[in-house]
Design a protein around this motif. Structure first.
Motif, PDB file in Angstrom:
ATOM      1  N   GLY A  62     -14.128  -1.579   6.043  1.00  0.00           N
ATOM      2  CA  GLY A  62     -12.934  -1.590   6.883  1.00  0.00           C
ATOM      3  C   GLY A  62     -12.992  -2.596   8.016  1.00  0.00           C
ATOM      4  N   SER A  63     -14.141  -3.232   8.209  1.00  0.00           N
ATOM      5  CA  SER A  63     -14.267  -4.225   9.275  1.00  0.00           C
ATOM      6  C   SER A  63     -13.892  -5.627   8.799  1.00  0.00           C
ATOM      7  CB  SER A  63     -15.698  -4.234   9.825  1.00  0.00           C
ATOM      8  OG  SER A  63     -16.603  -4.761   8.859  1.00  0.00           O
ATOM      9  N   PHE A  64     -13.433  -5.744   7.539  1.00  0.00           N
ATOM     10  CA  PHE A  64     -13.004  -7.042   6.997  1.00  0.00           C
ATOM     11  C   PHE A  64     -12.073  -7.701   8.000  1.00  0.00           C
ATOM     12  CE2 PHE A  64      -9.991  -9.714   4.764  1.00  0.00           C
ATOM     13  CZ  PHE A  64     -10.762 -10.395   3.843  1.00  0.00           C
ATOM     14  N   ASP A  65     -12.389  -8.943   8.396  1.00  0.00           N
ATOM     15  CA  ASP A  65     -11.592  -9.610   9.425  1.00  0.00           C
ATOM     16  C   ASP A  65     -11.544 -11.102   9.157  1.00  0.00           C
ATOM     17  OD1 ASP A  65     -10.250 -10.346  11.745  1.00  0.00           O
ATOM     18  OD2 ASP A  65     -12.021 -10.132  13.023  1.00  0.00           O
ATOM     19  N   ASN A  70      -1.874  -9.683   8.840  1.00  0.00           N
ATOM     20  CA  ASN A  70      -1.158  -9.352   7.598  1.00  0.00           C
ATOM     21  C   ASN A  70      -2.087  -9.459   6.395  1.00  0.00           C
ATOM     22  OD1 ASN A  70       1.278  -8.779   8.844  1.00  0.00           O
ATOM     23  ND2 ASN A  70       1.952 -10.910   8.758  1.00  0.00           N
ATOM     24  N   ARG A  71      -2.857 -10.538   6.322  1.00  0.00           N
ATOM     25  CA  ARG A  71      -3.803 -10.700   5.216  1.00  0.00           C
ATOM     26  C   ARG A  71      -4.845  -9.581   5.240  1.00  0.00           C
ATOM     27  NH1 ARG A  71      -6.992 -15.513   6.201  1.00  0.00           N
ATOM     28  NH2 ARG A  71      -5.068 -16.518   5.691  1.00  0.00           N
ATOM     29  N   ASP A  72      -5.406  -9.317   6.409  1.00  0.00           N
ATOM     30  CA  ASP A  72      -6.440  -8.297   6.520  1.00  0.00           C
ATOM     31  C   ASP A  72      -5.920  -6.930   6.099  1.00  0.00           C
ATOM     32  OD1 ASP A  72      -7.990 -10.368   7.470  1.00  0.00           O
ATOM     33  OD2 ASP A  72      -8.028  -9.667   9.549  1.00  0.00           O
ATOM     34  N   ARG A  73      -4.705  -6.589   6.517  1.00  0.00           N
ATOM     35  CA  ARG A  73      -4.095  -5.306   6.142  1.00  0.00           C
ATOM     36  C   ARG A  73      -3.957  -5.211   4.619  1.00  0.00           C
ATOM     37  NH1 ARG A  73      -0.890  -4.872  10.087  1.00  0.00           N
ATOM     38  NH2 ARG A  73       0.650  -6.390   9.379  1.00  0.00           N
ATOM     39  N   LYS A  78      -4.954  -0.475  -0.818  1.00  0.00           N
ATOM     40  CA  LYS A  78      -5.267  -0.153  -2.214  1.00  0.00           C
ATOM     41  C   LYS A  78      -5.115  -1.351  -3.142  1.00  0.00           C
ATOM     42  CE  LYS A  78      -4.409   4.767  -2.116  1.00  0.00           C
ATOM     43  NZ  LYS A  78      -3.879   5.905  -2.827  1.00  0.00           N
ATOM     44  N   ALA A  79      -4.379  -2.361  -2.720  1.00  0.00           N
ATOM     45  CA  ALA A  79      -4.185  -3.554  -3.555  1.00  0.00           C
ATOM     46  C   ALA A  79      -5.506  -4.280  -3.814  1.00  0.00           C
ATOM     47  CB  ALA A  79      -3.195  -4.508  -2.891  1.00  0.00           C
ATOM     48  N   LEU A  80      -6.455  -4.161  -2.875  1.00  0.00           N
ATOM     49  CA  LEU A  80      -7.740  -4.852  -3.054  1.00  0.00           C
ATOM     50  C   LEU A  80      -8.918  -3.926  -2.728  1.00  0.00           C
ATOM     51  CD1 LEU A  80      -6.706  -8.386  -1.777  1.00  0.00           C
ATOM     52  CD2 LEU A  80      -7.283  -7.753  -4.104  1.00  0.00           C
TER      53      LEU A  80
END
Length: 180
Positions: A62-65, A70-73, A78-80
């Motif tokens: 969840g720390s993907f940044d 918008n991209r991060d969300r 569930k899409a990725l």
């Protein structure tokens, strides 16, 4: 790379001083995306011989940044990555190998999105400072191998990861490379 040999034993990853960064492509390979994940924790168990060493690390999916909300969300959805269902990314190295040119490879399994796949991290630098080690290693990860197949063409298939890890010796008596 330093020539000092680290003390065999268990090292705890210093989370605030460690990071995972990545680069990937998007928009059919036309653009480059840079980003990071935070580590939750882990251990490096250095054995004698070093080829029997082990690494166990957990990153916070969840720390993907990437700096683009918008991209991060979308990536977290569930899409990725589906981080609500799969909050952790785990790496377990069960084999260390020194090649003929003096480069170490850590072979193991990376589990993301609930699916494990083999991965090899190549150590690009290593240093010993007293009871601390600092290691940088890189790997290329195919997201399709982890079942993350959405947004083909828009989101890159492969990520080039760089793990920069600092760890401190916590147990010099634990030297067999196995988890405690």
């Amino acid at each position: 790379m330093t020539t000092a040999t680290p003390t065999p034993g268990r090292y705890a990853i210093d989370v605030p001083r460690s990071e995972i960064t990545f680069t990937t492509k998007h928009l059919f390979g036309l653009g480059t995306v840079r980003g990071s994940f935070r580590l939750r924790g882990g251990t490096v168990s250095l054995a004698e011989p070093l080829t029997a060493s082990r690494v166990d690390a957990v990153a916070d999916a969840g720390s993907f940044d990437t700096g683009n909300k918008n991209r991060d969300r979308q990536v977290l959805s569930k899409a990725l990555l589906d981080t609500a269902t799969y909050p952790d990314i785990r790496f377990t190295a069960t084999e260390a190998e020194l090649d003929q040119t003096g480069v170490w490879a850590l072979r193991g399994e990376l589990t993301a999105h609930g699916t494990g796949a083999p991965v090899t991290f190549t150590v690009t630098s290593a240093d010993v400072d007293g009871d601390e080690i600092a290691v940088e290693a890189t790997a290329t990860v195919d997201r399709y191998a982890h079942g993350v197949t959405g947004l083909k063409g828009v989101a890159g298939r492969r990520l080039r990861l760089t793990a920069t890890v600092r760890a401190r010796l916590t147990d010099a008596n634990h030297t067999d490379g196995s988890p405690a």
